[in-house]
Design a protein around this motif. Structure first.
Motif, PDB file in Angstrom:
ATOM      1  N   ALA A  61       0.823  -1.210   0.000  1.00 55.10           N
ATOM      2  CA  ALA A  61       0.000   0.000   0.000  1.00 55.10           C
ATOM      3  C   ALA A  61       0.861   1.265   0.000  1.00 55.10           C
ATOM      4  O   ALA A  61       0.533   2.254  -0.667  1.00 55.10           O
ATOM      5  CB  ALA A  61      -0.932  -0.009   1.207  1.00 55.10           C
ATOM      6  N   TYR A  62       1.974   1.245   0.721  1.00 54.57           N
ATOM      7  CA  TYR A  62       2.872   2.404   0.811  1.00 54.57           C
ATOM      8  C   TYR A  62       3.488   2.717  -0.550  1.00 54.57           C
ATOM      9  O   TYR A  62       3.406   3.850  -1.041  1.00 54.57           O
ATOM     10  CB  TYR A  62       3.958   2.109   1.848  1.00 54.57           C
ATOM     11  N   SER A  63       4.084   1.723  -1.191  1.00 53.13           N
ATOM     12  CA  SER A  63       4.722   1.957  -2.490  1.00 53.13           C
ATOM     13  C   SER A  63       3.678   2.192  -3.585  1.00 53.13           C
ATOM     14  O   SER A  63       3.910   2.981  -4.504  1.00 53.13           O
ATOM     15  CB  SER A  63       5.641   0.799  -2.864  1.00 53.13           C
ATOM     16  N   ALA A  64       2.535   1.526  -3.485  1.00 55.37           N
ATOM     17  CA  ALA A  64       1.475   1.713  -4.482  1.00 55.37           C
ATOM     18  C   ALA A  64       0.964   3.152  -4.478  1.00 55.37           C
ATOM     19  O   ALA A  64       0.640   3.702  -5.533  1.00 55.37           O
ATOM     20  CB  ALA A  64       0.338   0.739  -4.245  1.00 55.37           C
ATOM     21  N   ARG A  65       0.888   3.767  -3.293  1.00 56.72           N
ATOM     22  CA  ARG A  65       0.448   5.175  -3.218  1.00 56.72           C
ATOM     23  C   ARG A  65       1.457   6.092  -3.903  1.00 56.72           C
ATOM     24  O   ARG A  65       1.073   7.054  -4.571  1.00 56.72           O
ATOM     25  CB  ARG A  65       0.228   5.585  -1.776  1.00 56.72           C
ATOM     26  N   ILE A  66       2.743   5.800  -3.753  1.00 52.95           N
ATOM     27  CA  ILE A  66       3.767   6.628  -4.405  1.00 52.95           C
ATOM     28  C   ILE A  66       3.727   6.410  -5.912  1.00 52.95           C
ATOM     29  O   ILE A  66       3.788   7.368  -6.688  1.00 52.95           O
ATOM     30  CB  ILE A  66       5.162   6.326  -3.823  1.00 52.95           C
ATOM     31  N   TRP A  67       3.593   5.137  -6.354  1.00 54.99           N
ATOM     32  CA  TRP A  67       3.453   4.864  -7.788  1.00 54.99           C
ATOM     33  C   TRP A  67       2.234   5.580  -8.337  1.00 54.99           C
ATOM     34  O   TRP A  67       2.257   6.081  -9.463  1.00 54.99           O
ATOM     35  CB  TRP A  67       3.317   3.364  -8.047  1.00 54.99           C
ATOM     36  N   ALA A  68       1.156   5.594  -7.563  1.00 52.64           N
ATOM     37  CA  ALA A  68      -0.073   6.264  -8.016  1.00 52.64           C
ATOM     38  C   ALA A  68       0.166   7.753  -8.228  1.00 52.64           C
ATOM     39  O   ALA A  68      -0.381   8.338  -9.171  1.00 52.64           O
ATOM     40  CB  ALA A  68      -1.197   6.035  -7.012  1.00 52.64           C
ATOM     41  N   LEU A  69       0.976   8.379  -7.377  1.00 49.47           N
ATOM     42  CA  LEU A  69       1.288   9.793  -7.565  1.00 49.47           C
ATOM     43  C   LEU A  69       2.015  10.016  -8.887  1.00 49.47           C
ATOM     44  O   LEU A  69       1.699  10.938  -9.637  1.00 49.47           O
ATOM     45  CB  LEU A  69       2.133  10.313  -6.400  1.00 49.47           C
ATOM     46  N   PHE A  70       3.007   9.170  -9.192  1.00 53.21           N
ATOM     47  CA  PHE A  70       3.714   9.290 -10.468  1.00 53.21           C
ATOM     48  C   PHE A  70       2.787   8.973 -11.637  1.00 53.21           C
ATOM     49  O   PHE A  70       2.809   9.655 -12.659  1.00 53.21           O
ATOM     50  CB  PHE A  70       4.941   8.369 -10.513  1.00 53.21           C
ATOM     51  N   SER A  71       1.964   7.939 -11.491  1.00 52.61           N
ATOM     52  CA  SER A  71       1.054   7.543 -12.569  1.00 52.61           C
ATOM     53  C   SER A  71       0.057   8.638 -12.886  1.00 52.61           C
ATOM     54  O   SER A  71      -0.179   8.964 -14.051  1.00 52.61           O
ATOM     55  CB  SER A  71       0.302   6.271 -12.185  1.00 52.61           C
ATOM     56  N   ARG A  72      -0.533   9.204 -11.850  1.00 52.89           N
ATOM     57  CA  ARG A  72      -1.500  10.292 -12.046  1.00 52.89           C
ATOM     58  C   ARG A  72      -0.817  11.506 -12.649  1.00 52.89           C
ATOM     59  O   ARG A  72      -1.346  12.148 -13.550  1.00 52.89           O
ATOM     60  CB  ARG A  72      -2.113  10.652 -10.697  1.00 52.89           C
ATOM     61  N   ARG A  73       0.357  11.801 -12.164  1.00 52.54           N
ATOM     62  CA  ARG A  73       1.075  12.987 -12.616  1.00 52.54           C
ATOM     63  C   ARG A  73       1.503  12.874 -14.069  1.00 52.54           C
ATOM     64  O   ARG A  73       1.485  13.843 -14.814  1.00 52.54           O
ATOM     65  CB  ARG A  73       2.297  13.186 -11.739  1.00 52.54           C
ATOM     66  N   HIS A  74       1.909  11.678 -14.477  1.00 49.95           N
ATOM     67  CA  HIS A  74       2.398  11.480 -15.838  1.00 49.95           C
ATOM     68  C   HIS A  74       1.355  10.853 -16.756  1.00 49.95           C
ATOM     69  O   HIS A  74       1.645  10.500 -17.883  1.00 49.95           O
ATOM     70  CB  HIS A  74       3.673  10.636 -15.821  1.00 49.95           C
ATOM     71  N   ASN A  75       0.149  10.707 -16.229  1.00 48.18           N
ATOM     72  CA  ASN A  75      -0.991  10.249 -17.005  1.00 48.18           C
ATOM     73  C   ASN A  75      -0.753   8.881 -17.654  1.00 48.18           C
ATOM     74  O   ASN A  75      -1.015   8.692 -18.837  1.00 48.18           O
ATOM     75  CB  ASN A  75      -1.343  11.304 -18.057  1.00 48.18           C
ATOM     76  N   VAL A  76      -0.208   7.952 -16.873  1.00 47.56           N
ATOM     77  CA  VAL A  76       0.001   6.573 -17.326  1.00 47.56           C
ATOM     78  C   VAL A  76      -0.629   5.627 -16.314  1.00 47.56           C
ATOM     79  O   VAL A  76      -0.887   6.002 -15.180  1.00 47.56           O
ATOM     80  CB  VAL A  76       1.501   6.224 -17.498  1.00 47.56           C
ATOM     81  N   SER A  77      -0.841   4.399 -16.742  1.00 45.16           N
ATOM     82  CA  SER A  77      -1.411   3.424 -15.814  1.00 45.16           C
ATOM     83  C   SER A  77      -0.341   2.956 -14.832  1.00 45.16           C
ATOM     84  O   SER A  77       0.851   3.011 -15.120  1.00 45.16           O
ATOM     85  CB  SER A  77      -2.007   2.243 -16.571  1.00 45.16           C
ATOM     86  N   SER A  78      -0.777   2.476 -13.706  1.00 41.65           N
ATOM     87  CA  SER A  78       0.134   2.027 -12.660  1.00 41.65           C
ATOM     88  C   SER A  78       0.795   0.714 -13.069  1.00 41.65           C
ATOM     89  O   SER A  78       0.249  -0.057 -13.841  1.00 41.65           O
ATOM     90  CB  SER A  78      -0.641   1.846 -11.363  1.00 41.65           C
TER      91      SER A  78
END
Length: 152
Positions: free
Chosen positions: A42-59
Motif C-alpha cells: 500500500a505504501y509503495s502503491a500510493r507513491i506509484w499512483a502519484l507518479f502515474s496520475r502525474r504522468h498520465n500513465v497506468s500504474s
C-alpha cells in the motif's frame, strides 16, 4: 539487482534460514517480496499512483510489467522516453529500498509525499545533467516535463 530479485528482502532472508519476520516493513498485508515491496504494498502503491496520475500513465503491477513497458516504449516511441522511464524506475527502487532500510535499522519512515518529492527532485537533478544531443529534439528533462499532466 531488484529487477533480478536479488535484493535481500525478508522472504529471501527467511529462505536462507535467517530468523526474520517475513511480513512487509511498510504494511502487514503480505510477505516482503520484490514485487510486493516495490509495487503491491500500500505504501509503495500510493507513491506509484502519484507518479502515474502525474504522468498520465497506468500504474505498474510488478517488475515484469515495468520491463514490458520499457520495451514497448523503446519499440513504439522514442528511446528517450524509455530512458526517462528507466530512470524513474531506478530512482523509485533505490529510494524505496533506502526508506525500507531506514525503517528497519533506524525506526524512521517518511511520508509518501516527502518520498515522492525526494524522488521527483532526484529525477530532475539527474536529467538536468543530460544535455540534449543533436539527434534529440529536446533534452530528457524537457521530455520529463512534457509528460507531466498540468492538472496534477
Amino acid at each position: 539487482m531488484a529487477v533480478l530479485a536479488r535484493l535481500p528482502t525478508r522472504d529471501r532472508l527467511s529462505s536462507w534460514g535467517m530468523a526474520v519476520p517475513r511480513t512487509c516493513v511498510f504494511c502487514p498485508a503480505g510477505d516482503e517480496t520484490h514485487d510486493h515491496l516495490f509495487f503491491q504494498c500500500a505504501y509503495s502503491a500510493r507513491i506509484w499512483a502519484l507518479f502515474s496520475r502525474r504522468h498520465n500513465v497506468s500504474s505498474i503491477a510488478d517488475f515484469s510489467s515495468s520491463l514490458a513497458f520499457c520495451h514497448w516504449l523503446h519499440d513504439d516511441h522514442s528511446p528517450d522516453v524509455a530512458t526517462v522511464f528507466k530512470l524513474l524506475l531506478q530512482v523509485f527502487v533505490y529510494t524505496l529500498w533506502r526508506e525500507r532500510n531506514a525503517k528497519i535499522f533506524k525506526g524512521v519512515c517518511s511520508s509518501k509525499d516527502v518520498l515522492f518529492a525526494s524522488m521527483d527532485q532526484a529525477i530532475r537533478d539527474r536529467l538536468l545533467s543530460c544535455p540534449a544531443t543533436r539527434t534529440q529534439a529536446c533534452s530528457l528533462l524537457q521530455l520529463y516535463f512534457w509528460f507531466i499532466d498540468p492538472y496534477s
